[in-house]
Design a protein around this motif. Structure first.
Motif, PDB file in Angstrom:
ATOM      1  N   PHE A   1       0.820  -1.197   0.072  1.00 20.89           N
ATOM      2  CA  PHE A   1      -0.085   0.015  -0.057  1.00 20.89           C
ATOM      3  C   PHE A   1       0.857   1.262   0.193  1.00 20.89           C
ATOM      4  O   PHE A   1       0.476   2.262  -0.707  1.00 20.89           O
ATOM      5  CB  PHE A   1      -1.041  -0.136   1.216  1.00 20.89           C
ATOM      6  N   GLU A   2       2.033   1.218   0.990  1.00 18.00           N
ATOM      7  CA  GLU A   2       2.847   2.342   0.899  1.00 18.00           C
ATOM      8  C   GLU A   2       3.631   2.521  -0.299  1.00 18.00           C
ATOM      9  O   GLU A   2       3.934   3.687  -0.687  1.00 18.00           O
ATOM     10  CB  GLU A   2       3.484   2.284   2.119  1.00 18.00           C
ATOM     11  N   SER A   3       3.888   1.523  -1.096  1.00 20.38           N
ATOM     12  CA  SER A   3       4.559   1.563  -2.413  1.00 20.38           C
ATOM     13  C   SER A   3       3.740   2.151  -3.383  1.00 20.38           C
ATOM     14  O   SER A   3       4.111   3.148  -4.290  1.00 20.38           O
ATOM     15  CB  SER A   3       5.079   0.184  -2.616  1.00 20.38           C
ATOM     16  N   LEU A   4       2.471   2.037  -3.379  1.00 16.47           N
ATOM     17  CA  LEU A   4       1.240   2.411  -4.240  1.00 16.47           C
ATOM     18  C   LEU A   4       1.110   3.853  -4.138  1.00 16.47           C
ATOM     19  O   LEU A   4       1.350   4.578  -4.851  1.00 16.47           O
ATOM     20  CB  LEU A   4       0.047   1.943  -4.018  1.00 16.47           C
ATOM     21  N   LEU A   5       1.498   4.386  -2.509  1.00 18.29           N
ATOM     22  CA  LEU A   5       1.189   5.883  -2.394  1.00 18.29           C
ATOM     23  C   LEU A   5       2.296   6.509  -3.008  1.00 18.29           C
ATOM     24  O   LEU A   5       2.350   7.707  -3.304  1.00 18.29           O
ATOM     25  CB  LEU A   5       0.751   6.064  -0.837  1.00 18.29           C
ATOM     26  N   SER A   6       3.534   5.930  -2.852  1.00 13.07           N
ATOM     27  CA  SER A   6       4.679   6.534  -3.153  1.00 13.07           C
ATOM     28  C   SER A   6       4.563   6.755  -4.707  1.00 13.07           C
ATOM     29  O   SER A   6       5.274   7.698  -5.223  1.00 13.07           O
ATOM     30  CB  SER A   6       5.945   5.718  -2.839  1.00 13.07           C
ATOM     31  N   TYR A   7       4.269   5.843  -5.488  1.00 14.57           N
ATOM     32  CA  TYR A   7       4.133   5.925  -6.994  1.00 14.57           C
ATOM     33  C   TYR A   7       3.132   7.082  -7.183  1.00 14.57           C
ATOM     34  O   TYR A   7       3.592   7.844  -8.105  1.00 14.57           O
ATOM     35  CB  TYR A   7       3.545   4.446  -7.680  1.00 14.57           C
TER      36      TYR A   7
ATOM     37  N   GLU B   1       3.895  11.260  -9.186  1.00 15.90           N
ATOM     38  CA  GLU B   1       2.976  11.726 -10.374  1.00 15.90           C
ATOM     39  C   GLU B   1       2.616  13.351 -10.046  1.00 15.90           C
ATOM     40  O   GLU B   1       2.560  13.740  -9.043  1.00 15.90           O
ATOM     41  CB  GLU B   1       1.649  11.023 -10.488  1.00 15.90           C
ATOM     42  N   PRO B   2       2.425  14.004 -11.439  1.00 16.79           N
ATOM     43  CA  PRO B   2       2.072  15.484 -11.077  1.00 16.79           C
ATOM     44  C   PRO B   2       0.797  15.507 -10.400  1.00 16.79           C
ATOM     45  O   PRO B   2      -0.106  14.353 -10.533  1.00 16.79           O
ATOM     46  CB  PRO B   2       1.834  15.822 -12.647  1.00 16.79           C
ATOM     47  N   ASP B   3       0.406  16.552  -9.795  1.00 16.45           N
ATOM     48  CA  ASP B   3      -0.799  16.481  -8.974  1.00 16.45           C
ATOM     49  C   ASP B   3      -1.960  16.381  -9.926  1.00 16.45           C
ATOM     50  O   ASP B   3      -2.249  17.030 -10.919  1.00 16.45           O
ATOM     51  CB  ASP B   3      -1.290  18.048  -8.453  1.00 16.45           C
ATOM     52  N   LEU B   4      -3.039  15.333  -9.499  1.00 13.95           N
ATOM     53  CA  LEU B   4      -4.123  15.193 -10.500  1.00 13.95           C
ATOM     54  C   LEU B   4      -5.087  16.074 -10.202  1.00 13.95           C
ATOM     55  O   LEU B   4      -5.442  16.712  -9.378  1.00 13.95           O
ATOM     56  CB  LEU B   4      -4.751  13.786  -9.999  1.00 13.95           C
TER      57      LEU B   4
ATOM     58  N   TYR C   1      -3.937  27.084 -21.112  1.00  8.44           N
ATOM     59  CA  TYR C   1      -3.495  26.062 -20.004  1.00  8.44           C
ATOM     60  C   TYR C   1      -1.885  25.937 -19.834  1.00  8.44           C
ATOM     61  O   TYR C   1      -1.124  26.054 -20.953  1.00  8.44           O
ATOM     62  CB  TYR C   1      -3.961  24.546 -20.224  1.00  8.44           C
ATOM     63  N   PHE C   2      -1.250  26.211 -18.812  1.00  8.59           N
ATOM     64  CA  PHE C   2      -0.092  26.067 -18.420  1.00  8.59           C
ATOM     65  C   PHE C   2       0.191  24.621 -17.618  1.00  8.59           C
ATOM     66  O   PHE C   2      -0.628  24.400 -16.843  1.00  8.59           O
ATOM     67  CB  PHE C   2       0.673  27.177 -17.680  1.00  8.59           C
ATOM     68  N   GLU C   3       1.167  24.113 -17.759  1.00  6.01           N
ATOM     69  CA  GLU C   3       1.429  22.809 -16.742  1.00  6.01           C
ATOM     70  C   GLU C   3       2.964  22.981 -16.476  1.00  6.01           C
ATOM     71  O   GLU C   3       3.949  23.594 -17.264  1.00  6.01           O
ATOM     72  CB  GLU C   3       1.501  21.503 -17.960  1.00  6.01           C
ATOM     73  N   LYS C   4       3.331  22.600 -15.064  1.00  7.90           N
ATOM     74  CA  LYS C   4       4.435  22.679 -14.544  1.00  7.90           C
ATOM     75  C   LYS C   4       5.509  21.779 -15.279  1.00  7.90           C
ATOM     76  O   LYS C   4       5.248  20.720 -15.580  1.00  7.90           O
ATOM     77  CB  LYS C   4       4.524  22.624 -13.176  1.00  7.90           C
ATOM     78  N   LYS C   5       6.791  22.413 -15.755  1.00  8.23           N
ATOM     79  CA  LYS C   5       7.649  21.353 -16.221  1.00  8.23           C
ATOM     80  C   LYS C   5       8.171  20.606 -15.491  1.00  8.23           C
ATOM     81  O   LYS C   5       8.625  20.818 -14.228  1.00  8.23           O
ATOM     82  CB  LYS C   5       8.661  22.435 -16.734  1.00  8.23           C
TER      83      LYS C   5
END
Length: 358
Positions: A145-151, A155-158, A354-358
């Motif tokens: 479960f902790e590995s999933l949260l780390s994954y 990722e960029p903020d959803l 739209y802007f997306e953080k690099k």
């Protein structure tokens, strides 16, 4: 048949001139016909309010259809997924059965019952995690479960599900071919089918919702929707007014002035995103902005203010290409990784940046 040997030179010239005029008139008539046909096709295209996979409305509709993942964040600490019912958790040595969303309140009540405890929520494994995109995965242990949260944390903020707006199914969607004619239609019966339909759209496909449709808010108020513009405005209202869609801890100016941004989508009469490929934007706290491409930098200014409860944003550049970004934008939504602006026009004339953080 007229014998040209018995006609004077002047008469020959006159007849040849007349033939040329007929030829030109024929060409003009054909051009006029094709022009009128194009105008009719253009009118049909606009009237049908077709959209593509990358159109703003399409992306918002897919988020309306997402799995609702925010309700159990006090348990799984992630907006990317939710835990499938039923399961059990332990809070302060109390075992709580979670059989429906109503049981989240039991967890919260137990957390708030004792002011000086550590309030650790322990999940009884195995559980089935349902991701925002309807994919399911069985998690067998706390380390997994902790590995999933780390994954998910990497990722960029959803831009998570848009809550407080529910589509009343079934709805019908028309799919258009390259000649702008309805090639097929599909009936959508639920959120998961709608999410999957949008996810599987090809980039060059055009679709149109068959109106009217109806939506329901969290107060069970049903609203009839007649076109794309009304639907997008209803989604905007839900984003602004549903507490489940807002994060007051995120400050717009702080977010804007941190990191490097790129243009991920720009629409002004038609999509022009590719014009800004390679540009990197840095918004500074002194309200200057630097746009850099291939080592060449251009300076501009930015400003923002709240007007009638809506945050406005404006950027100003001198060069022609960057100058096209100069609009009186309204902030549609933002998070730590994405900034979305809109300028409202007519029913088919909204502009988007739209802007997306690099």
């Amino acid at each position: 048949m007229i014998n040209l040997n018995f006609i004077t030179v002047d008469q020959k010239d006159a007849m040849l001139s007349f033939k040329k005029q007929l030829h030109y008139l024929a060409i003009l008539s054909l051009l006029f016909l094709f022009s009128c046909q194009s105008e009719v096709e253009e009118q049909v295209y606009n009237t049908q309010a077709t959209i593509t996979k990358s159109s703003p409305l399409t992306t918002y509709l897919q988020r309306v259809a997402m799995v609702k993942t925010i309700e159990d964040n006090l348990i799984d600490n992630s907006s990317y997924c939710t835990i499938k019912f039923p399961y059990k958790v332990t809070v302060n040595n109390v075992v709580i059965s979670i059989n429906s969303s109503a049981d989240y309140q039991k967890v919260l009540d137990n957390i708030n019952a004792f002011p000086n405890d550590n309030d650790i929520v322990r999940i009884t494994f195995p559980v089935t995690m349902v991701y925002y995109n309807y994919v399911e995965k069985v998690i067998s242990s706390q380390p997994e479960f902790e590995s999933l949260l780390s994954y998910w944390a990497n990722e960029p903020d959803l831009l998570s599900k848009i809550n407080c707006l529910n589509i009343n199914y079934p709805i019908t969607i028309n799919i258009y071919n390259s000649a702008n004619q309805v090639a097929s239609s599909v009936q959508i019966k639920n959120d998961s089918s709608f999410f999957s339909f949008i996810n599987n759209l090809k980039e060059n496909q055009f679709i149109a919702l068959s109106y009217p449709i109806s939506i329901t808010d969290n107060n069970n108020k049903v609203t009839a929707i007649a076109n794309n513009s009304q639907l997008e405005n209803a989604i905007k209202y839900a984003i602004d007014n549903c507490k489940e869609n807002t994060n007051p801890a995120i400050d717009f100016i702080t977010t804007l002035t941190q990191g490097v941004w790129r243009v991920s989508y720009f629409y002004d009469d038609f999509e022009r995103t590719s014009l800004y490929n390679g540009y990197e934007f840095i918004f500074k706290k002194d309200q200057t902005v630097i746009a850099t491409k291939l080592g060449i930098s251009v300076s501009g200014q930015w400003e923002t203010k709240i007007n009638n409860g809506l945050r406005e944003f404006k950027v100003n550049f001198s060069p022609d290409l960057l100058h096209q970004l100069d609009e009186d934008w309204k902030v549609f939504e933002f998070n730590n990784s994405q900034l979305r602006f809109r300028k409202e026009g007519g029913s088919n004339d909204n502009h988007y940046l739209y802007f997306e953080k690099k």
